[in-house]
Motif scaffolding. Structure first.
Motif, PDB file in Angstrom:
ATOM      1  N   UNK A 130       6.077  10.375   1.242  1.00  0.00           N
ATOM      2  CA  UNK A 130       4.673   9.987   1.098  1.00  0.00           C
ATOM      3  C   UNK A 130       3.789  10.657   2.140  1.00  0.00           C
ATOM      4  N   UNK A 131       4.354  10.869   3.327  1.00  0.00           N
ATOM      5  CA  UNK A 131       3.581  11.583   4.340  1.00  0.00           C
ATOM      6  C   UNK A 131       3.497  13.069   3.965  1.00  0.00           C
ATOM      7  N   UNK A 132       4.627  13.598   3.502  1.00  0.00           N
ATOM      8  CA  UNK A 132       4.651  14.999   3.069  1.00  0.00           C
ATOM      9  C   UNK A 132       3.617  15.227   1.969  1.00  0.00           C
ATOM     10  N   UNK A 133       3.563  14.285   1.044  1.00  0.00           N
ATOM     11  CA  UNK A 133       2.610  14.401  -0.060  1.00  0.00           C
ATOM     12  C   UNK A 133       1.175  14.441   0.480  1.00  0.00           C
ATOM     13  N   UNK A 134       0.885  13.519   1.392  1.00  0.00           N
ATOM     14  CA  UNK A 134      -0.470  13.465   1.960  1.00  0.00           C
ATOM     15  C   UNK A 134      -0.803  14.770   2.684  1.00  0.00           C
ATOM     16  N   UNK A 166       0.807  -1.218   0.000  1.00  0.00           N
ATOM     17  CA  UNK A 166       0.000   0.000   0.000  1.00  0.00           C
ATOM     18  C   UNK A 166       0.839   1.267   0.000  1.00  0.00           C
ATOM     19  N   UNK A 167       2.134   1.128   0.249  1.00  0.00           N
ATOM     20  CA  UNK A 167       2.988   2.312   0.166  1.00  0.00           C
ATOM     21  C   UNK A 167       3.746   2.253  -1.147  1.00  0.00           C
ATOM     22  N   UNK A 168       3.974   3.413  -1.711  1.00  0.00           N
ATOM     23  CA  UNK A 168       4.651   3.445  -3.004  1.00  0.00           C
ATOM     24  C   UNK A 168       6.111   3.043  -2.834  1.00  0.00           C
ATOM     25  N   UNK A 169       6.575   2.039  -3.595  1.00  0.00           N
ATOM     26  CA  UNK A 169       7.933   1.538  -3.369  1.00  0.00           C
ATOM     27  C   UNK A 169       9.037   2.517  -3.751  1.00  0.00           C
ATOM     28  N   UNK A 170       8.734   3.520  -4.583  1.00  0.00           N
ATOM     29  CA  UNK A 170       9.790   4.377  -5.112  1.00  0.00           C
ATOM     30  C   UNK A 170       9.985   5.677  -4.327  1.00  0.00           C
ATOM     31  N   UNK A 171       9.113   5.934  -3.361  1.00  0.00           N
ATOM     32  CA  UNK A 171       9.259   7.182  -2.617  1.00  0.00           C
ATOM     33  C   UNK A 171       9.547   6.884  -1.152  1.00  0.00           C
TER      34      UNK A 171
END
Lengths: 352, 335
Positions: free
Chosen positions: A122-126, A112-117
């Motif tokens: 990913x938290x920053x994006x959210x 469920x987490x993007x493997x490339x970031x």
């Protein structure tokens, strides 16, 4: 506690789902994944939705978040979130609420987490979708959130990739991501299923602590009654896309009335008992959602089907109140159900 | 990352050495000999013997191989029998032509194939998707020479929009070519007419050569995007409230590029074999045409030299693909 779910006027509950139907037209026929489901949930409380695979639990949660593809799913009914109806709302409006007002934790944190970031990215994006802040501020917030969910050395781990985290740490990071915008509704879909048993309890503790701190409404979707017993205030038991039993957690564990709920309790392993005893599995398999059995969908698997005088094979039992706030959808008379539970099922469950 | 690159470059040595042996033996396993091919019907045993001695073909195989290897290490591949010019000189004339053609074809294939594949996946199951799938099937199966002559017939002979064959018009013969890449040369020397002439001559061969890679890239992109769209992390991105555009840009395309870049690397080999047909059909003086002619004339030196260089290029391009993996996927980087 009172559970009023059939009132037609605008709901006073924080979350109210009314007569939700999610159908998927396919080449083989119409798949009725959710077929007339209603429930409600207040702030600071937890609703556990239990059922076997294919009972419609996850489909329900995805419907609340508006994550179904509108081209492949037919959705009707009402989903109220804090006085706002979501089924008929424009997708853009629901998107703006997603992640901010309502967030979700998924079953398998690795996929469920993007493997490339990095986890931090990913938290920053959210966070930055819903908060107009600089990258730097968002990063600080991400580190804070990681620390908040119990990840050691968050300032260092923030730049790690998901595959560098252990399973439990990943689920913590996933929770940090879901909570980064301080959502008022959190949906956890099988949050512990993919984790080691030792880690499961930690994650459940974490969810409970965070819920208390943030006063979040939580929906926990699971097939594991242990998780429900641990977290839920109310429990909704689903079978073939419908609610078969709905009530407070105490009612459900102490006075369950639906034969399917008895079956779920019977198939729960108990560590405090002799291991030689057998579990009591529910016979048969979950029904096809295209050709749902007529009448009560559970009747082909129900040991007490004959006692309804054929009614359960022809008519769908309505969800009716049996005692204060405890609702059951079964053709058996309430007295009969209680009698079977007290004299037949409960002794068997407790003796094994 | 640097260690990875160095290791892969060192690996190139045994690969090329093994290839040189195989190539050397294969060329000599062809029936007949260069002497026979040269002399044709006038061949007498004495004359053949004479030429074989002149070419060093009378020596034992290991001596011949050693001579070949020794020279090849100094980037000397001997003299071409068909043109009587040093093979290296032929390379300098022909590789630019083929690389120019191949790069143009690959650009066409990538710039059209990736968007087509992407939109087909986004509109999965609609008529647009089905159209792209059937069109790509046609693209893969259409014979290259048939397509080449059809294009020439329609666009050169009938409509007269584009030149029929070759790399440049006769009136451009006195144009200078410092690098051999005609497009590049025209840009460097600021020669407008030469630039448009070179580009016009590239269109039909490049489109012909691009057809198969384009179809394959479109299909692979479509499949890769469909795969990624079903991934849990895309659902997570949606659950965060990201807009569809951001999800596409940040979460879908980057992942879908992995299989696509592999395909592009492997396409290089296909481009080379496609170039033989394309260059022949368009009388385009490149590597493909020259190597194809080298086989019937048993031009050992040309075959050995050109194929070795093509193989080295192939390995290097796939090394670039592997490096791009590391740039795209952090899980590869860590290893």
């Amino acid at each position: 506690m009172t559970v009023e779910i059939t009132r037609p006027d605008a709901p006073d509950a924080f979350v109210a789902v009314r007569d939700l139907r999610v159908h998927f037209p396919t080449e083989d026929g119409l798949v009725r994944s959710v077929d007339g489901l209603s429930f409600r949930l207040d702030r600071g409380r937890t609703l556990g939705i239990v059922g076997e695979s294919g009972s419609g639990k996850s489909v329900t949660s995805l419907a609340v978040l508006g994550l179904h593809n509108r081209r492949t799913a037919r959705i009707s009914g009402e989903i109220w979130l804090d006085g706002e109806e979501l089924v008929a709302a424009p997708p853009e409006r629901v998107r703006a609420l997603r992640g901010k007002k309502m967030a979700m934790i998924f079953q398998d944190p690795l996929s469920s987490m993007h493997p490339y970031y990095t986890v931090g990215a990913q938290i920053v994006e959210a966070y930055r979708i819903h908060n107009d802040v600089s990258r730097k501020v968002a990063r600080k917030h991400a580190i804070e959130m990681l620390g908040r969910v119990g990840i050691p050395q968050p300032a260092r781990r923030v730049d790690d990739y998901p595959h560098q985290f252990s399973g439990g740490m990943r689920q913590r990071a996933m929770i940090a991501m879901a909570l980064s915008c301080d959502p008022e509704l959190l949906i956890a879909d099988e949050p512990t299923t993919a984790l080691d048993v030792t880690v499961q309890a930690q994650i459940l503790d974490l969810i409970r602590d965070l819920q208390r701190d943030f006063d979040t409404a939580v929906i926990v979707i699971t097939h594991d009654l242990g998780v429900v017993a641990e977290l839920a205030d109310d429990v909704l038991v689903m079978y073939a896309g419908r609610a078969v039993e709905y009530g407070g957690a105490d009612d459900l564990f102490e006075r369950p009335e639906h034969p399917y709920a008895w079956g779920l309790l019977g198939s729960m392993p108990r560590l405090d008992r002799e291991p030689a005893e057998r579990l009591l599995p529910i016979r048969g398999t979950p029904p096809s959602l295209i050709n749902v059995p007529p009448g009560c969908a559970f009747h082909p698997r129900c040991a007490y089907c004959e006692l309804t005088g054929g009614l359960s094979t022809t008519e769908v039992p309505p969800l009716t109140e049996t005692a204060g706030g405890h609702l059951v959808a079964c053709h058996l008379a309430p007295e009969k159900r209680r009698e079977i539970w007290e004299n037949d099922v409960r002794p068997t469950l407790e003796s094994r | 990352m640097l260690r990875f690159i160095v290791r892969r470059l060192l690996l190139l040595i045994p690969v090329l050495w093994g290839l040189s042996v195989a190539l050397f033996l294969w060329v000599r396993a062809l029936p007949g000999s260069p002497a026979q091919a040269l002399l044709g019907e006038r061949a007498t045993p004495e004359k053949i013997r004479q030429i074989e001695i002149a070419l060093g073909l009378d020596q034992p195989l290991y001596v011949q191989y050693w001579r070949f290897l020794e020279k090849a290490l100094r980037f000397d591949f001997g003299t071409s029998i068909q043109s009587s010019r040093p093979v290296v000189e032929e390379m300098g004339r022909r590789f630019p032509a083929t690389i120019e053609l191949g790069v143009t074809a690959l650009l066409i294939a990538v710039l059209i194939g990736i968007p087509v594949g992407y939109f087909a996946a986004r509109r999965h199951g609609t008529w647009l998707d089905q159209l792209s799938v059937s069109a790509s099937l046609v693209g893969i199966t259409i014979p290259v020479f048939f397509l080449a002559y059809m294009l020439r017939y329609v666009f050169a002979n009938q409509l007269g929009w584009l030149p029929n064959t070759g790399r440049q018009e006769a009136r451009m013969l006195d144009v200078e070519h410092p690098t051999g890449f005609y497009v590049l040369d025209a840009i460097v020397t600021g020669n407008g007419p030469a630039l448009s002439d070179a580009l016009l001559h590239l269109v039909l061969p490049a489109v012909t050569l691009a057809t198969i890679p384009l179809a394959i890239i479109a299909r692979i992109t479509r499949a890769a995007v469909l795969d990624v769209l079903n991934e849990d992390y895309v659902r997570t991105a949606e659950a965060k409230g990201l807009t569809a555009r951001t999800i596409t840009r940040r979460h879908v395309l980057r992942n879908a590029m992995l299989p696509v870049s592999t395909t592009i690397g492997l396409q290089f080999g296909l481009l080379m074999s496609g170039a033989i047909l394309t260059e022949t059909a368009f009388a385009f003086e490149g590597v493909g045409k020259f190597v194809a002619q080298a086989i019937p004339s048993r031009d050992y030196a040309t075959l050995q030299g050109f194929i070795l260089v093509i193989a080295a290029l192939f390995v290097l391009i796939n090394l670039l693909v592997d490096i791009s993996y590391g740039l795209i996927d952090p899980r590869v980087r860590v290893r």
